[in-house]
Design a protein around this motif. Structure first.
Motif, short mmCIF file in Angstrom:
data_model
loop_
_atom_site.label_atom_id
_atom_site.label_comp_id
_atom_site.label_asym_id
_atom_site.label_seq_id
_atom_site.Cartn_x
_atom_site.Cartn_y
_atom_site.Cartn_z
N ALA A 9 0.66 -1.23 -0.07
CA ALA A 9 0.00 -0.15 0.00
C ALA A 9 0.82 1.12 -0.02
O ALA A 9 1.83 1.27 0.70
CB ALA A 9 -0.96 -0.03 1.18
N ALA A 10 0.48 2.25 -0.98
CA ALA A 10 1.24 3.49 -0.81
C ALA A 10 0.38 4.61 -1.49
O ALA A 10 -0.74 4.27 -1.98
CB ALA A 10 2.66 3.09 -1.81
N TYR A 11 1.05 5.76 -0.99
CA TYR A 11 0.36 6.89 -1.68
C TYR A 11 1.28 8.08 -1.95
O TYR A 11 2.27 8.03 -1.75
CB TYR A 11 -0.82 7.45 -0.51
CG TYR A 11 -0.04 8.29 0.60
CD1 TYR A 11 0.04 9.51 0.78
CD2 TYR A 11 0.21 7.31 1.82
CE1 TYR A 11 0.72 9.94 1.66
CE2 TYR A 11 0.72 7.85 2.85
CZ TYR A 11 1.03 9.23 2.82
OH TYR A 11 1.66 9.90 3.94
N ALA A 12 0.76 9.12 -2.68
CA ALA A 12 1.52 10.20 -2.89
C ALA A 12 0.76 11.52 -2.97
O ALA A 12 -0.45 11.31 -3.40
CB ALA A 12 2.06 10.12 -4.51
N TYR A 258 -9.83 4.94 9.75
CA TYR A 258 -11.00 5.68 9.40
C TYR A 258 -10.72 6.98 8.64
O TYR A 258 -9.51 7.35 8.51
CB TYR A 258 -11.67 6.05 10.86
CG TYR A 258 -13.21 6.78 10.57
CD1 TYR A 258 -14.10 5.92 9.90
CD2 TYR A 258 -13.29 8.14 10.85
CE1 TYR A 258 -15.36 6.33 9.66
CE2 TYR A 258 -14.66 8.56 10.51
CZ TYR A 258 -15.62 7.66 10.08
OH TYR A 258 -17.11 8.34 9.71
N SER A 259 -11.63 7.66 8.01
CA SER A 259 -11.48 8.63 6.99
C SER A 259 -10.94 9.83 7.68
O SER A 259 -11.03 10.08 8.86
CB SER A 259 -12.77 8.79 6.19
OG SER A 259 -13.01 7.85 5.29
N ASN A 260 -10.63 10.63 7.00
CA ASN A 260 -10.08 11.96 7.40
C ASN A 260 -11.00 12.95 6.94
O ASN A 260 -10.42 14.33 6.32
CB ASN A 260 -8.43 12.38 6.83
CG ASN A 260 -7.60 11.28 7.24
OD1 ASN A 260 -7.81 10.78 8.37
ND2 ASN A 260 -6.48 11.08 6.62
N ILE A 261 -12.24 12.77 6.94
CA ILE A 261 -13.32 14.20 6.61
C ILE A 261 -13.03 15.28 7.27
O ILE A 261 -13.18 16.25 6.91
CB ILE A 261 -14.68 13.40 6.48
CG1 ILE A 261 -14.83 12.10 5.47
CG2 ILE A 261 -15.65 14.36 6.33
CD1 ILE A 261 -16.10 11.42 5.48
N ALA A 284 -2.51 12.45 9.28
CA ALA A 284 -1.77 13.61 8.49
C ALA A 284 -3.17 14.50 8.11
O ALA A 284 -2.65 15.31 7.16
CB ALA A 284 -0.99 13.13 7.48
N MET A 285 -4.13 14.19 8.45
CA MET A 285 -5.43 14.95 8.03
C MET A 285 -5.13 16.56 7.79
O MET A 285 -5.62 17.22 7.18
CB MET A 285 -6.61 14.61 8.84
CG MET A 285 -7.87 15.34 8.77
SD MET A 285 -9.23 14.81 10.00
CE MET A 285 -8.64 15.48 11.46
N ALA A 286 -4.57 17.10 9.02
CA ALA A 286 -4.59 18.62 9.32
C ALA A 286 -3.47 19.19 8.00
O ALA A 286 -3.88 20.38 7.39
CB ALA A 286 -3.82 18.96 10.45
N VAL A 298 -3.65 6.26 2.81
CA VAL A 298 -2.82 7.34 3.54
C VAL A 298 -2.73 6.69 5.05
O VAL A 298 -1.39 6.88 5.64
CB VAL A 298 -3.43 8.68 3.52
CG1 VAL A 298 -2.55 9.74 4.43
CG2 VAL A 298 -3.40 9.22 2.10
N ASN A 299 -3.76 6.71 5.83
CA ASN A 299 -3.68 6.31 7.15
C ASN A 299 -2.90 5.01 7.36
O ASN A 299 -2.31 4.81 8.62
CB ASN A 299 -5.09 6.44 7.60
CG ASN A 299 -5.48 7.79 8.03
OD1 ASN A 299 -4.95 8.71 7.74
ND2 ASN A 299 -6.74 7.75 8.15
N TYR A 300 -3.37 3.92 6.76
CA TYR A 300 -2.75 2.68 6.87
C TYR A 300 -1.34 2.59 6.60
O TYR A 300 -0.39 2.21 7.38
CB TYR A 300 -3.56 1.74 6.01
CG TYR A 300 -2.93 0.27 5.94
CD1 TYR A 300 -2.77 -0.41 6.89
CD2 TYR A 300 -2.14 -0.06 4.62
CE1 TYR A 300 -2.09 -1.67 6.77
CE2 TYR A 300 -1.27 -1.14 4.55
CZ TYR A 300 -1.31 -2.12 5.71
OH TYR A 300 -0.73 -3.46 5.57
N ALA A 301 -0.91 3.42 5.46
CA ALA A 301 0.51 3.40 4.93
C ALA A 301 1.30 4.03 6.14
O ALA A 301 2.43 3.84 6.48
CB ALA A 301 0.93 4.03 3.74
#
Length: 333
Positions: A9-12, A258-261, A284-286, A298-301
């Protein structure tokens, strides 16, 4: 369910940032019009508890470039050569105005060198799209023994002038990828994936054309009067169903992803489950904003990279999104 593991799992995110306060000021007329039907109390609540300071904004890098980088890193993490990818599923909902109707899956297959991959796409899940994508991919794996790996990708970016989704959130841009494997010996094992949709709410948040441009339209009254009364209830039902399949309870879960809504929404989810303050890990929501369907990746990675996940721990992923859709995935590290 067949044994499938989350092998990578990865994100950018793009390097450019924008202050949430600046977004709301720039879109003030649109924000005021959306919130106007609500009571003064509801309008005030919409502006409070966001927990978002900045958002990442696609500029120098397109949503597709973010997806491609994420896919390459997730495949490397999964020790899976691109030519061995059997299925690519793009579940982006908002891949940018210019490419709104173009799937990333076929181009990604060609550029990665996944010549034999089956390439699919859907746009119906919003922030719950990961669960729908996992359910779909695992279904294909169960039906076709030749499909042993799947690359799930999404890249969402708000149309110009529609970054605010108040009274809900403010959207940041990101791309993400997750690799599922049947033949891997590492990575969390998926125990259950539960999803629910409610078609009658399809236009509570919708995409519409205005002056030749795509705009996100939020019906604040429908959100308040029709969506929110069932929002956490449907999540609770799916959490209970997923845990029940494994004869487990909420107290058995080690990590809630959980989501960063918004901070307000994360607190609502926590209270729904009867969890104490601090039970949801910091995210990293903020700094990123709500990255739509990429939030869970994002949260899992980030949690995994920080060394927070240990063998045997139970992970519960949960999110809800436009469509309307709700999803919960349970996995054992």
């Amino acid at each position: 369910m067949i044994e499938v593991r989350i092998a990578g799992a990865a994100y950018a995110v793009p390097p450019e940032t924008e202050l949430v306060a600046d977004v709301l000021e720039r879109e003030r007329c649109r924000v005021d019009a959306v919130l106007a039907p609500l009571s003064e109390t509801s309008r005030r609540r919409a502006m409070e508890g966001l927990g978002l300071a900045r958002v990442r904004v696609s500029g120098s890098r397109s949503p597709y470039e973010l997806v491609r980088e994420s896919a390459a890193r997730a495949l490397e993490q999964a020790a899976l050569a691109p030519r061995r990818v059997d299925l690519i599923l793009d579940y982006s909902t908002l891949p940018g105005e210019e490419s709104q109707y173009v799937s990333f899956a076929n181009r990604l297959s060609a550029e990665l060198g996944a010549e034999g991959s089956l390439n699919l796409t859907f746009k119906a899940g919003g922030c719950a799209g990961l669960h729908l994508a996992m359910k779909t991919a695992i279904g294909w794996m169960g039906a076709d023994p030749q499909i042993r790996s799947a690359l799930l990708v999404c890249g969402d970016t708000a149309p110009a002038g529609s970054r605010s989704m108040l009274p809900i959130t403010v959207q940041g841009d990101a791309g993400s990828a997750l690799v599922l494997r049947r033949d891997a010996g590492v990575g969390p094992t998926v125990l259950a994936v539960e999803v629910q949709t409610a078609g009658y709410l399809h236009d509570a948040i919708r995409l519409a054309e205005s002056d030749g441009r795509i705009e996100i339209c939020v019906d604040s009254l429908r959100m308040e009067n029709e969506v929110m009364p069932v929002y956490y209830l449907n999540l609770l039902r799916l959490v209970s169903k997923a845990l029940g399949q494994a004869s487990l309870g909420v107290s058995d879960v080690d990590h809630f992803i959980y989501s960063n809504i918004s901070q307000r929404d994360r607190d609502g989810f926590r209270r729904m489950l009867g969890l104490p303050e601090g039970a949801l890990p910091a995210t990293a929501m903020a700094e990123y904003g709500h990255t739509f369907a990429s939030d869970l990746i994002v949260n899992y990675a980030d949690l995994r990279r920080a060394g927070g996940i240990h063998p045997g721990q139970l992970l519960l992923f949960a999110s809800a999104g436009i469509g309307f859709a709700w999803g919960v995935t349970l996995a054992r590290a």
